[in-house]
Motif scaffolding. Structure first.
Motif, PDB file in Angstrom:
ATOM      1  N   LYS A   1       0.819  -1.214   0.000  1.00  0.00           N
ATOM      2  CA  LYS A   1       0.000   0.000   0.000  1.00  0.00           C
ATOM      3  C   LYS A   1       0.855   1.268   0.000  1.00  0.00           C
ATOM      4  O   LYS A   1       0.561   2.222  -0.714  1.00  0.00           O
ATOM      5  N   ASP A   2       1.932   1.278   0.798  1.00  0.00           N
ATOM      6  CA  ASP A   2       2.785   2.470   0.862  1.00  0.00           C
ATOM      7  C   ASP A   2       3.439   2.761  -0.483  1.00  0.00           C
ATOM      8  O   ASP A   2       3.464   3.913  -0.946  1.00  0.00           O
TER       9      ASP A   2
ATOM     10  N   GLN B   1       0.837   4.121  -2.871  1.00  0.00           N
ATOM     11  CA  GLN B   1       0.501   5.525  -2.605  1.00  0.00           C
ATOM     12  C   GLN B   1       1.602   6.456  -3.095  1.00  0.00           C
ATOM     13  O   GLN B   1       1.323   7.503  -3.679  1.00  0.00           O
ATOM     14  N   ASN B   2       2.845   6.063  -2.863  1.00  0.00           N
ATOM     15  CA  ASN B   2       3.961   6.888  -3.336  1.00  0.00           C
ATOM     16  C   ASN B   2       3.998   6.951  -4.862  1.00  0.00           C
ATOM     17  O   ASN B   2       4.249   8.009  -5.442  1.00  0.00           O
TER      18      ASN B   2
ATOM     19  N   ARG C   1       1.280   9.252  -6.000  1.00  0.00           N
ATOM     20  CA  ARG C   1       1.676  10.654  -5.781  1.00  0.00           C
ATOM     21  C   ARG C   1       2.634  11.127  -6.866  1.00  0.00           C
ATOM     22  O   ARG C   1       2.589  12.287  -7.272  1.00  0.00           O
TER      23      ARG C   1
ATOM     24  N   SER D   1      -6.860   5.334  -7.049  1.00  0.00           N
ATOM     25  CA  SER D   1      -6.901   5.636  -5.618  1.00  0.00           C
ATOM     26  C   SER D   1      -7.913   4.747  -4.906  1.00  0.00           C
ATOM     27  O   SER D   1      -7.691   4.334  -3.761  1.00  0.00           O
TER      28      SER D   1
ATOM     29  N   ILE E   1      -6.244   1.427  -4.383  1.00  0.00           N
ATOM     30  CA  ILE E   1      -5.233   1.513  -3.311  1.00  0.00           C
ATOM     31  C   ILE E   1      -5.927   1.511  -1.962  1.00  0.00           C
ATOM     32  O   ILE E   1      -5.457   0.899  -1.001  1.00  0.00           O
ATOM     33  N   LYS E   2      -7.053   2.195  -1.894  1.00  0.00           N
ATOM     34  CA  LYS E   2      -7.806   2.287  -0.640  1.00  0.00           C
ATOM     35  C   LYS E   2      -8.261   0.917  -0.152  1.00  0.00           C
ATOM     36  O   LYS E   2      -8.281   0.651   1.054  1.00  0.00           O
TER      37      LYS E   2
END
Length: 87
Positions: free
Chosen positions: A44-45, A48-49, A52, A80, A83-84
């Motif tokens: 997940k991290d 998210q990166n 971004r 998104s 990812i959530k």
């Protein structure tokens, strides 16, 4: 085939613009692929990166006319949301 000087110039401009847009579209796809790979790996991290990092590229593609505004918004929204759900 282009006959008038103006149409010849337009043909040259179109070729240059096509090359620039092709490179930009390829670059955006690479960023999106990194997000997809992070999602499939379940990190997940990292996802998210990657998202971004991809977001400004995608929006730049919108301002440069490579993608439509709603297309970019839809891609961002779907990524998104995926990812959530990783949690």
């Amino acid at each position: 085939m282009a006959n008038t000087p103006q149409s010849k110039k337009r043909a040259r401009q179109n070729e240059r613009r096509f090359a620039v847009n092709k490179a930009r579209r390829s670059r955006i796809r690479t960023f999106l692929r990194r997000v997809e790979e992070a999602i499939t790996s379940g990190d997940k991290d990292a996802a998210q990166n990657a998202l971004r990092a991809a977001q400004p590229e995608l929006m730049r593609g919108v301002t440069k006319g490579v993608y439509h505004k709603n297309t970019a918004a839809r891609k961002m929204s779907r990524l998104s949301a995926r990812i959530k759900t990783l949690g």
